[in-house]
Write a protein that holds these residues in place. Sequence first.
Motif, PDB file in Angstrom:
ATOM      1  N   ARG A 131     -19.074  -5.361  -9.403  1.00 24.36           N
ATOM      2  CA  ARG A 131     -17.844  -5.440  -8.622  1.00 24.36           C
ATOM      3  C   ARG A 131     -17.928  -6.488  -7.495  1.00 24.36           C
ATOM      4  O   ARG A 131     -17.007  -7.236  -7.250  1.00 24.36           O
ATOM      5  CB  ARG A 131     -17.575  -4.058  -8.019  1.00 24.36           C
ATOM      6  CG  ARG A 131     -16.150  -3.667  -8.116  1.00 24.36           C
ATOM      7  CD  ARG A 131     -15.924  -2.247  -7.702  1.00 24.36           C
ATOM      8  NE  ARG A 131     -14.489  -2.077  -7.549  1.00 24.36           N
ATOM      9  CZ  ARG A 131     -13.814  -2.539  -6.512  1.00 24.36           C
ATOM     10  NH1 ARG A 131     -14.428  -3.169  -5.555  1.00 24.36           N
ATOM     11  NH2 ARG A 131     -12.494  -2.371  -6.461  1.00 24.36           N
ATOM     12  N   VAL A 132     -19.087  -6.481  -6.822  1.00 20.91           N
ATOM     13  CA  VAL A 132     -19.268  -7.401  -5.686  1.00 20.91           C
ATOM     14  C   VAL A 132     -19.174  -8.847  -6.168  1.00 20.91           C
ATOM     15  O   VAL A 132     -18.578  -9.712  -5.487  1.00 20.91           O
ATOM     16  CB  VAL A 132     -20.670  -7.188  -5.043  1.00 20.91           C
ATOM     17  CG1 VAL A 132     -20.739  -7.851  -3.691  1.00 20.91           C
ATOM     18  CG2 VAL A 132     -21.019  -5.738  -4.994  1.00 20.91           C
ATOM     19  N   ASN A 148      -1.629  -2.870  -5.112  1.00 24.50           N
ATOM     20  CA  ASN A 148      -1.252  -2.754  -3.702  1.00 24.50           C
ATOM     21  C   ASN A 148      -2.222  -3.491  -2.792  1.00 24.50           C
ATOM     22  O   ASN A 148      -1.928  -3.738  -1.635  1.00 24.50           O
ATOM     23  CB  ASN A 148      -1.195  -1.281  -3.284  1.00 24.50           C
ATOM     24  CG  ASN A 148      -0.034  -0.572  -3.946  1.00 24.50           C
ATOM     25  OD1 ASN A 148       1.079  -1.058  -3.916  1.00 24.50           O
ATOM     26  ND2 ASN A 148      -0.308   0.552  -4.588  1.00 24.50           N
ATOM     27  N   ASN A 149      -3.438  -3.767  -3.307  1.00 21.08           N
ATOM     28  CA  ASN A 149      -4.420  -4.517  -2.511  1.00 21.08           C
ATOM     29  C   ASN A 149      -5.413  -5.199  -3.449  1.00 21.08           C
ATOM     30  O   ASN A 149      -5.362  -5.017  -4.677  1.00 21.08           O
ATOM     31  CB  ASN A 149      -5.131  -3.591  -1.516  1.00 21.08           C
ATOM     32  CG  ASN A 149      -5.731  -2.371  -2.206  1.00 21.08           C
ATOM     33  OD1 ASN A 149      -6.244  -2.475  -3.332  1.00 21.08           O
ATOM     34  ND2 ASN A 149      -5.668  -1.227  -1.553  1.00 21.08           N
ATOM     35  N   ASP A 180     -10.377  -3.846  -9.625  1.00 19.55           N
ATOM     36  CA  ASP A 180     -10.567  -2.750 -10.597  1.00 19.55           C
ATOM     37  C   ASP A 180     -10.052  -3.158 -11.967  1.00 19.55           C
ATOM     38  O   ASP A 180     -10.710  -2.933 -12.982  1.00 19.55           O
ATOM     39  CB  ASP A 180      -9.815  -1.488 -10.141  1.00 19.55           C
ATOM     40  CG  ASP A 180     -10.485  -0.835  -8.944  1.00 19.55           C
ATOM     41  OD1 ASP A 180     -11.681  -1.133  -8.712  1.00 19.55           O
ATOM     42  OD2 ASP A 180      -9.804  -0.056  -8.244  1.00 19.55           O
ATOM     43  N   THR A 181      -8.839  -3.734 -11.985  1.00 17.90           N
ATOM     44  CA  THR A 181      -8.251  -4.143 -13.267  1.00 17.90           C
ATOM     45  C   THR A 181      -9.116  -5.222 -13.934  1.00 17.90           C
ATOM     46  O   THR A 181      -9.369  -5.159 -15.144  1.00 17.90           O
ATOM     47  CB  THR A 181      -6.821  -4.698 -13.065  1.00 17.90           C
ATOM     48  OG1 THR A 181      -6.118  -3.848 -12.194  1.00 17.90           O
ATOM     49  CG2 THR A 181      -6.080  -4.819 -14.372  1.00 17.90           C
ATOM     50  N   ILE A 182      -9.586  -6.185 -13.125  1.00 19.66           N
ATOM     51  CA  ILE A 182     -10.414  -7.262 -13.693  1.00 19.66           C
ATOM     52  C   ILE A 182     -11.679  -6.651 -14.320  1.00 19.66           C
ATOM     53  O   ILE A 182     -12.032  -6.968 -15.454  1.00 19.66           O
ATOM     54  CB  ILE A 182     -10.813  -8.294 -12.601  1.00 19.66           C
ATOM     55  CG1 ILE A 182      -9.560  -8.943 -12.005  1.00 19.66           C
ATOM     56  CG2 ILE A 182     -11.733  -9.370 -13.185  1.00 19.66           C
ATOM     57  CD1 ILE A 182      -9.820  -9.796 -10.775  1.00 19.66           C
ATOM     58  N   GLN A 183     -12.304  -5.736 -13.580  1.00 19.79           N
ATOM     59  CA  GLN A 183     -13.537  -5.121 -14.087  1.00 19.79           C
ATOM     60  C   GLN A 183     -13.296  -4.370 -15.404  1.00 19.79           C
ATOM     61  O   GLN A 183     -14.058  -4.508 -16.357  1.00 19.79           O
ATOM     62  CB  GLN A 183     -14.100  -4.165 -13.032  1.00 19.79           C
ATOM     63  CG  GLN A 183     -15.552  -3.816 -13.281  1.00 19.79           C
ATOM     64  CD  GLN A 183     -16.154  -3.019 -12.128  1.00 19.79           C
ATOM     65  OE1 GLN A 183     -15.442  -2.338 -11.380  1.00 19.79           O
ATOM     66  NE2 GLN A 183     -17.465  -3.097 -11.986  1.00 19.79           N
ATOM     67  N   ASN A 184     -12.177  -3.615 -15.430  1.00 22.22           N
ATOM     68  CA  ASN A 184     -11.834  -2.886 -16.666  1.00 22.22           C
ATOM     69  C   ASN A 184     -11.655  -3.849 -17.824  1.00 22.22           C
ATOM     70  O   ASN A 184     -12.137  -3.594 -18.929  1.00 22.22           O
ATOM     71  CB  ASN A 184     -10.519  -2.125 -16.484  1.00 22.22           C
ATOM     72  CG  ASN A 184     -10.766  -0.816 -15.779  1.00 22.22           C
ATOM     73  OD1 ASN A 184     -11.872  -0.313 -15.807  1.00 22.22           O
ATOM     74  ND2 ASN A 184      -9.730  -0.295 -15.136  1.00 22.22           N
TER      75      ASN A 184
END
Lengths: 82, 484
Positions: free
Chosen positions: A3-4, A66-67, A73-77
Amino acid sequence: MERVVILSQVQDIFKDILDDEEVILTDKTQAPDVKGWDSLTHIQLVVGIERHFKIRFTSREIQSWNNVGEMVDTIQNRIQNS
Amino acid sequence: MLFTSNEFLIFFTAFFLLYWFVCDKNVKHQNILVLLGSYLFYAWWDWRFLSILITTSIVNFILGIYIEKTTVPKSRKLLLWIGLLQGVGCLLLFKYFNFFVESFSNFFSFFHFNIHIQTINIIIPLGLSYYTFKSISYLLDIEKGKIKATAEWMVFCSYIAFFPALLAGPIDKARTLIPQLEQKRVFDYNLATDGLRQILWGVFKKVVIADNCASITNHIFDNYQHFSGSTLLIGAFLYTIQMYADFSGYSDMAIGFSRLIGFNITRNFDFPFFSQNIAEFWRKWHISLTSWLTEYVFTPLSIAFRDLGKLGLIFAIIINFTICGIWHGANWTYVLFGLMHGCYFIPLILTGKMNKRSKIAGNKMLPSFSEAARMLATFVLVMFTFIVFRAENITQAFNYYQRLFSISLISIPAVPKGYLTFRTLLLFIGSMLLIEWLNREKEHGLQLGVIKGRIFRWSVYAFIFFLIGMLMETSETPFIYFKF
């Protein structure tokens, strides 16, 4: 991809497209917090992110964030599922 | 029952007293009164359309609940489509059917094919475009998970039929108005008095400016063949002012009456004539429609066309403004009006200035020369589109332009006399613009923060009252935006 790492790469894309080396993103960052991030540059940022990570968002996803955290999160998924 | 009529004054006074003195026990009582009052207000105009308003409300209320309950994405989409078809279908049938039929048969007759399709003799229900957009935004927001469906039918029906905004907006989104309808309203003295000031300002713009401009512009536009180019230029100028004063005056009244009964509804105008480019103009003109279209038309389109870069944005804005134009009515003039505005955006998109925001004149009294020049240029661009907007058809619009840009443009204008002389009217228009300029950071023109001292402020109110009294014509002129 961690994520980082995603967040750091997204930050680089923001710096490049908004032409501002001082952009700092956290999970809680929202559009009004970043100078030059408006509805039009948002579309350019989305295209930049899609090309970089070789993914494709749906229209619903793009309109639901929203942020920055939710976007990451979406990119990671997407990366995990591709 | 116009806002400026005696009937409305009696209706609203009775409503106000019942609302704050009889039905103030709980939110349910307040909403019953809002709903009954709204239906009475609507039926007063034409009771036959009440059934369409009620049916639309019930259908969309039920669909909202089922869209939220359903977890299967395909079923949610299907229910949403039923709602969209109902809303858009009603608009197409009542507002656009004859227009499409006639355009279709004209197109074929151009190629010598005679196609005869029967048009229908139908009247457009008042406020249809406004309440349909409200119901569509409600369903779209539920489907996207942005809001929850309301479980109270009375709240939803009151949201759709809310009488101050029923006939000509502002088009409130459900997320703005429904939470206010779900809570008991408590009388707020400051909100109510500010509402009264806003109503006074709205009546001034309608009665003193718009109606007096109309008495001249009607004459010029109806007989444009007989006037010089310079007079036609003044006709276009006055019509632009008339449109603003009429519609923003109406909106000020709608917002003011809402404030008197404890509601804060969407702002519709933010002093658009002080805009420095066309994008800023549309952020300040008919804000509730522009923001509706931006959210539900422009944004999805710009996302869909995102791989095309700036070209994609140009496509999105042209489609967006064509819809904005045709929303006003079934006439090619409105389509052209929208297209012109869409085209005005192209230079801003290409130079990346579309979303640039700058505060005009800062805290200074006067704008800089370049700011004033940009304001004037924006006004002139808008003024030219209002010629098409006012014209009966495209041919008349082009003839008007042709005469306007003839050699007679360089001549002394012969403005026909309306109820007021042109000079007196110019004085009032100048005063309106000056007062709004001084209050350009405020919510409406009559928040007289710049005038210190109660006596001075009251003198201004009294003078406006006096002018309204003097110029209130006996015949009531309907608001332009009612027909949309």
